[in-house]
Design a protein around this motif. Sequence first.
Motif, PDB file in Angstrom:
ATOM      1  N   LEU A   1       0.835  -1.210   0.000  1.00  0.00           N
ATOM      2  CA  LEU A   1       0.000   0.000   0.000  1.00  0.00           C
ATOM      3  C   LEU A   1       0.871   1.261   0.000  1.00  0.00           C
ATOM      4  N   ASN A   2       1.973   1.218   0.749  1.00  0.00           N
ATOM      5  CA  ASN A   2       2.899   2.363   0.699  1.00  0.00           C
ATOM      6  C   ASN A   2       3.534   2.490  -0.684  1.00  0.00           C
ATOM      7  N   ALA A   3       3.823   1.362  -1.303  1.00  0.00           N
ATOM      8  CA  ALA A   3       4.429   1.409  -2.642  1.00  0.00           C
ATOM      9  C   ALA A   3       3.439   1.947  -3.672  1.00  0.00           C
ATOM     10  N   MET A   4       2.166   1.644  -3.496  1.00  0.00           N
ATOM     11  CA  MET A   4       1.160   2.224  -4.395  1.00  0.00           C
ATOM     12  C   MET A   4       1.153   3.744  -4.232  1.00  0.00           C
ATOM     13  N   ALA A   5       1.245   4.204  -2.972  1.00  0.00           N
ATOM     14  CA  ALA A   5       1.310   5.652  -2.737  1.00  0.00           C
ATOM     15  C   ALA A   5       2.562   6.235  -3.386  1.00  0.00           C
ATOM     16  N   TYR A   6       3.671   5.500  -3.323  1.00  0.00           N
ATOM     17  CA  TYR A   6       4.927   5.946  -3.942  1.00  0.00           C
ATOM     18  C   TYR A   6       4.713   6.192  -5.444  1.00  0.00           C
ATOM     19  N   VAL A   7       4.069   5.231  -6.092  1.00  0.00           N
ATOM     20  CA  VAL A   7       3.818   5.360  -7.531  1.00  0.00           C
ATOM     21  C   VAL A   7       2.894   6.557  -7.805  1.00  0.00           C
ATOM     22  N   LEU A   8       1.859   6.688  -7.003  1.00  0.00           N
ATOM     23  CA  LEU A   8       0.907   7.799  -7.194  1.00  0.00           C
ATOM     24  C   LEU A   8       1.621   9.149  -7.087  1.00  0.00           C
ATOM     25  N   VAL A   9       2.520   9.234  -6.115  1.00  0.00           N
ATOM     26  CA  VAL A   9       3.248  10.489  -5.901  1.00  0.00           C
ATOM     27  C   VAL A   9       4.256  10.730  -7.019  1.00  0.00           C
ATOM     28  N   HIS A  10       4.988   9.684  -7.393  1.00  0.00           N
ATOM     29  CA  HIS A  10       6.076   9.859  -8.354  1.00  0.00           C
ATOM     30  C   HIS A  10       5.619   9.901  -9.802  1.00  0.00           C
ATOM     31  N   GLU A  11       4.426   9.419 -10.069  1.00  0.00           N
ATOM     32  CA  GLU A  11       3.957   9.441 -11.462  1.00  0.00           C
ATOM     33  C   GLU A  11       2.882  10.493 -11.686  1.00  0.00           C
ATOM     34  N   GLY A  12       2.713  11.402 -10.721  1.00  0.00           N
ATOM     35  CA  GLY A  12       1.846  12.561 -10.963  1.00  0.00           C
ATOM     36  C   GLY A  12       0.358  12.301 -10.858  1.00  0.00           C
ATOM     37  N   TYR A  13      -0.036  11.355 -10.019  1.00  0.00           N
ATOM     38  CA  TYR A  13      -1.472  11.105  -9.838  1.00  0.00           C
ATOM     39  C   TYR A  13      -2.043  11.852  -8.637  1.00  0.00           C
ATOM     40  N   VAL A  14      -1.226  12.711  -8.045  1.00  0.00           N
ATOM     41  CA  VAL A  14      -1.625  13.382  -6.810  1.00  0.00           C
ATOM     42  C   VAL A  14      -2.507  14.594  -7.114  1.00  0.00           C
ATOM     43  N   ASP A  15      -3.518  14.826  -6.276  1.00  0.00           N
ATOM     44  CA  ASP A  15      -4.376  16.005  -6.419  1.00  0.00           C
ATOM     45  C   ASP A  15      -3.915  17.063  -5.414  1.00  0.00           C
TER      46      ASP A  15
END
Lengths: 749, 78, 124
Positions: free
Chosen positions: A255-269
């Motif tokens: 789950l932390n790694a999914m957050a890592y991807v979201l943050v690093h690939e620009g999926y963050v709002d």
Amino acid sequence: MSISRREFLESAAAASALAALSGLPRPVQAAGGEKWVKSVCRYCGTGCGLYIGVRDGKVFAVKGDKDNHNQGFLCLKGFLLPQILTAPTRCLYPMIRKDGKLVRASWEEAMSLVASKFKEAIEKYGPDAVAFYGSGQGLTEETYVANKLFKAGIRTNNVDGNPRLCMASAVGGYVTTFGKDEPMGCYEDIDHADVFLLVGTNTAEAHPILFQRIVRRKEKAPGTKVIVMDPRRTPTARIADLHISFKPGTDLAILNAMAYVLVHEGYVDEEFIKNHVVFGEGTETNKSFEDYKAFLAKYTPEKAAAIAGCKAEDIVTAARWFGARGKASMSMWTMGLNQRTEGVWANNLVHNLHLITGKIGTPGSTPFSLTGQPNACGGVRDGGALSHLLPYGRLIANEAHRKEMEKLWGVPEGTLKPKPGPSTVEMFQKVEAGEIKCLYIMCTNPGQSLPNVGRYRKALQRDDVFVVVAEAFHPTRTSELADVVLPAAAWAEKEGVYGCAERRYQLLEQAIPPSGEARPDFEILCDLGRRLGLGHLVPYKTPTDIWNEILTVCKGTVYDFTGMTRERLRQAHGLLWPLPTPDHPGTNRRYVKGEDPFVPADWPHRIKFYGRPDGRAVVWMRPFKGPEEAPDAEYPMYYTTGRVIEHWHTGTMTRTCKELVHANAEAVAELHPADAQKLGVKTGDKVKITSRRGSQVFKVKVTDTSRENLVFVHMHDDQHLCNLITIDALDPISKQPEFKVCGVKVEKA
Amino acid sequence: MVIAGVLITTKPGQAPFVAASLGASPHVQLVGGDGSERLAAVVSRESGEALEAWAEELLRDDERILGVYPTFVGHDPE
Amino acid sequence: MKARLLVGLLVVLPLVLAAAPPKKTRAVHPQVDTQEACDVCHREVTPEVVEAWYQSRHGLMNVKCFVCHGTVGPEFVRRAPVSRCVGCHNDKVDSLANPFFKGKDCFSCHAGHELNPHKIGGGK
């Protein structure tokens, strides 16, 4: 004139055929004094509406309520419900243990014994020498009476219930992240979601009607993605577009790694984060988004995959699907996350995914905890019948809350004790230690369902401990240990409210009178109250009396359902709180402006997380932590437990249905073919599974749906106790035990 | 001997014709009908299996018959 | 006597209820000493039936064999009476009262173990 038997049969046959001319034989729809009574399924926390068919004073059928959320559908257990009412194991009269045996007694004899034992213990050792252990299956009114009687009457906080074993970590997750318990979303979100993240839930078997709704969504919107994260390839994985199998207890890394991807690939709002989110670590919310990014650096997909024994690219795919712009994402989870020593943290990490992407509070985007019992939410969590809670979001440790409740309950200031009582496992440890002398167990089966159950079965058998079990069925693995067994009215035999997973409250109407000498639980509790000289606190004659009092207690809290009068509940097919006035329609999405009555109309944003003082939700930095007892050299395999669709909980009810005793009734050890080969066993052979706590022999079922080095056993078999093996280690925040993971050795038996 | 009351349903308007052909059978006694698509009959056969076989045969061989519904089954030990 | 009547009725009912030509199979399922799910054995003995069910909506939703067919022994029914459909499909069962459906039950139209919606097959 006499007629021959042959003539009699012929005329009977002719009459019946002629009668049938007027219409087709329709067994369940035939006329003749039958009625259909509106109710709710007795089993899981989905809370499916149904009608109970009654003919000649007996329940002969159930049919789904098509005006309720389940749209008329029932799962196979619900369909077979009528059988439980006439089971040979129904408890029909009180019993008292005499010379080591439970023998029939009168109500008067049984209740005066219970009252005298409770009085004696309280006088001799103080109020904390008695305890109440309740259930997410009791009706809201029943649980309310018990909570009030023990906390305000007897003056002990020794009140807990089995939701501690199933939902406590979900509560902890919601409370730490959003400030208040209970999901903000609803079932209807399923119809809008584009992505489902099902983690630690075998929805297909544990919540079949919600699974069906997911399937329908997928059929209707073919691009819908379903991600299933579970060590086993369960029937739920059948609809998965991506199934991630991983080592039990390692999902925090994923789950932390999914957050890592979201943050690093620009999926963050970023905008959402700016307006609605704070970052925290431990118990402090003093961190920044930059701190969070730095924290996530340890959880690249590669590192997480190495910890979890899964593929890094699957984690990346899951994150990309979840985060995709313009798509609604709904997560669901249940015991896979909750029954863990880091259960609250795992819940926090799911919430994080929604908060950093802003996928929350819009149709189809919500973190939704699935509930195991029909009234864990409504009766025990909302009603505050846990050892640290008071009704409707109030805390025992909070002086203002105590004062408020003392006023509402009409007891002198200082009546409520300020120190929270023991959680479930701790309560049974107090029984073991001889500190609790009298225990009242209502509508649940801890003699089978506690972790490390061998230890606590011994505790319940102490000579100096007096155990009262109020139950609709006997024997159970708990009632067999009781000193007094009180026959409780079963589902359909009493009236009351259930509150299911989506904040939906529904009235179960009484369909038939109680069987034998059984009485509704609230009546038994009021009787006990009177005998203890506390009758003035529990003067109720009907469940409606209790409900009307409950409406005054919820008023002014964020749960406010004052508008749910008894009459409105009778008319409705389920109502979702908050619902503060009789003309309020109920709230599908909490915290959302325009839907939730507690978000001011002039609030500048679409959401207000008003559960927390700053109106913001918390993204918590929760590091990966493994289970309490990972496999080692001595106990090299993972052991996990769970449900199958045919049975429910300890099987007290489902094992009385003739279809179900022939279907998956025996708990078997599911082994991966590679493990079976190593052990030299095949399907049908027996294995002995041993942990540091106990052992049990099971038949083997070899299946490639299992994961290598993992053995799964279901929890419903009263003859093969899976919990002799499970671990009683607790989550430090929620005090929920880690049923889901421990280390075992498996030998051919 | 098994004695059964049965309801026979037919295609609309066919019941009187089906009745005529069934009337010839020694183990079927017609006791009523709606004149269009339903017949009431008493059937006696030596066993439950024979009763089943009779019903199966009827359904298989007579296009006009849509259903055979037992309304009563009794057993006469004689 | 009463018990005997009841057994007789249970044996006969499922077969003659059928509007479709029933197959020549016994309506009584042998008593089996098992606590396993039906499909464990039936994967071997009637694989096509299990596969048709598994691929159907009932299979996907885990509506298992015994929901329609009852349990083993004399309780077994080969062709499910509508009373076994009513739990979930009560509005559809109610619609059978329409004269259009005279003489039909659910399976006259929803045939086999696929039970596909709105595909006619099996019945006359």
